[in-house]
Motif scaffolding. Structure first.
Motif, PDB file in Angstrom:
ATOM      1  N   ARG A  26      28.294  34.594  50.369  1.00 31.62           N
ATOM      2  CA  ARG A  26      29.227  35.646  50.769  1.00 31.62           C
ATOM      3  C   ARG A  26      29.722  35.410  52.198  1.00 31.62           C
TER       4      ARG A  26
ATOM      5  N   LYS B 192      31.839  50.021  45.147  1.00 30.45           N
ATOM      6  CA  LYS B 192      31.312  48.953  45.979  1.00 30.45           C
ATOM      7  C   LYS B 192      30.358  48.105  45.148  1.00 30.45           C
ATOM      8  N   TYR B 193      30.474  46.780  45.296  1.00 32.83           N
ATOM      9  CA  TYR B 193      29.478  45.866  44.732  1.00 32.83           C
ATOM     10  C   TYR B 193      28.279  45.877  45.661  1.00 32.83           C
TER      11      TYR B 193
ATOM     12  N   LEU C 291      33.227  44.442  48.052  1.00 30.24           N
ATOM     13  CA  LEU C 291      31.827  44.167  48.367  1.00 30.24           C
ATOM     14  C   LEU C 291      31.292  45.183  49.373  1.00 30.24           C
TER      15      LEU C 291
END
Length: 398
Positions: A371, A354-355, A334
């Motif tokens: 998150r 990367k998200y 992430l």
């Protein structure tokens, strides 16, 4: 970066290399990250802050600027795709790819689903001309009704209106996957709660049959904290064995553990997720083993913040001399988390991404809050992030 060019075998992965980890972060960004992770290390504060933020946005209090310049700046690419594009370019300069994630949750109308569909299609076209933007993330609950997915999972009969709505969901997904295939972009279909997952698996498999002929355009996501996912992976490998399909398998640990366990208790059925972290770790690494055994007919994305699992996979790549690892094996974390893993993987020569979520602050808040709550529950995660930040800040005399 050290790499054996003759065999395309990557160099040594060292997650403790602070110069690589933080070389793109300004002093201000370091201080902001330290403050955020200090706050996220207190679960009660995260929960209370999340409720207060949601309430403040709902009644129109002027908190958007504060959110945008703190938590949003660290974990999101911006409110528009053009803002996110600046982050994409910054990541690309460090040899890190981007998985663009339009963070528009809580859609529950056909117009809302169409809007998400149209935005994703625009992003796919943008990826054609944007270096480093190679992948798109899609949530089926962003383009279709939760209630219909749940009924299908349970084997219930749909009404004619529900059948029509689900058909439209399938059409939206097909449009996205077809456009991605034509543009050379990859689509990661996100996993959802266990009581929604079966129709998502079926749609993902159908999209793979249609578009994964030459490469893995479409990836299905397997949450390895679920007790049945190793068996599901074995089943996929078996029934796709004679089909001309390159499977796309993305493995994660899982995002809804407390929700899954609570629902199982309330409704009186066995928990579909492991109760011990060690069992999830074994499940995740078993999935790695199965994928490596069948790497000639699949692509694997290991989307994890677990350092041990990443080291296990990188060591297997080196030991097995997997020369086409950059085409077959992907790593992902992430945005705003575990930079020591992402940037050092990229520096060593691995295919890493990367998200990156983006979207208007108010509509993306459910994503951010989930998150934040997930991260507070990862054993040792906040301590690890803070320790690395402290060492780098000390090195910089901040």
């Amino acid at each position: 970066m050290v790499q054996n060019a003759a065999y395309n075998i990557p160099g040594h992965f060292n997650p403790d290399n602070l110069q690589v980890t933080f070389r793109n972060k300004s002093d201000y960004e370091m201080r902001l990250a330290y403050w955020l992770f200090s706050m996220m290390g207190k679960p009660a504060l995260v929960k209370a802050g999340g409720l207060a933020t949601t309430w403040a946005l709902r009644i129109g209090l002027p908190v958007k600027g504060l959110i945008r310049n703190t938590v949003y700046r660290h974990f999101c690419g911006g409110e528009t795709v053009h803002e996110a594009k600046e982050v994409v370019q910054k990541l690309s300069s460090a040899c890190v790819q981007t998985v663009l994630d339009y963070a528009a949750e809580a859609q529950d109308t056909e117009d809302g689903f169409d809007a998400v569909h149209d935005e994703v299609l625009r992003n796919i076209q943008l990826a054609r001309s944007t270096e480093g933007l190679s992948c798109i993330s899609v949530k089926l609950t962003g383009i279709g009704h939760n209630a219909i997915l749940e009924k299908l999972h349970q084997g219930q009969k749909l009404s004619s209106d529900e059948r029509k709505a689900f058909t439209q969901t399938a059409v939206r997904l097909d449009n996205i996957c077809k456009a991605a295939a034509e543009a050379g972009v990859t689509v990661y279909i996100d996993a959802e709660e266990s009581w929604l997952q079966r129709p998502i698996d079926e749609l993902a498999e159908e999209m793979m049959r249609r578009y994964n002929k030459q490469r893995a355009v479409v990836f299905n996501t397997l949450q390895m904290y679920r007790t049945d996912r190793v068996a599901y992976l074995k089943s996929c490998l078996k029934h796709f064995k004679k089909e001309p399909v390159t499977l796309g398998i993305k493995i994660v640990r899982g995002a809804y553990i407390e929700k899954e366990q609570q629902r199982a208790r309330e409704q009186g059925y066995p928990s579909p997720v492991f109760t011990k972290k060690e069992d999830t770790d074994r499940s995740f690494n078993k999935a790695i083993d199965l994928c490596l055994e069948n790497l000639h007919r699949l692509e694997l994305c290991a989307a994890t913040h677990n350092e041990k699992s990443i080291k296990y996979l990188t060591e297997r790549i080196q030991q097995d001399s997997i020369s086409d690892h950059k085409q077959r094996i992907h790593f992902s974390q992430l945005y705003g988390m575990s930079d020591n893993l992402t940037f050092n993987l990229a520096d060593a020569g691995y295919n890493t991404s990367k998200y990156l979520p983006y979207g208007e602050v108010a509509t993306a808040m459910p994503y951010l809050l989930r998150r934040a709550e997930e991260n507070t529950s990862i054993a040792g995660q906040m301590g690890r992030e803070l320790a690395l930040l402290q060492m780098e800040m000390h090195r910089r005399n901040l």
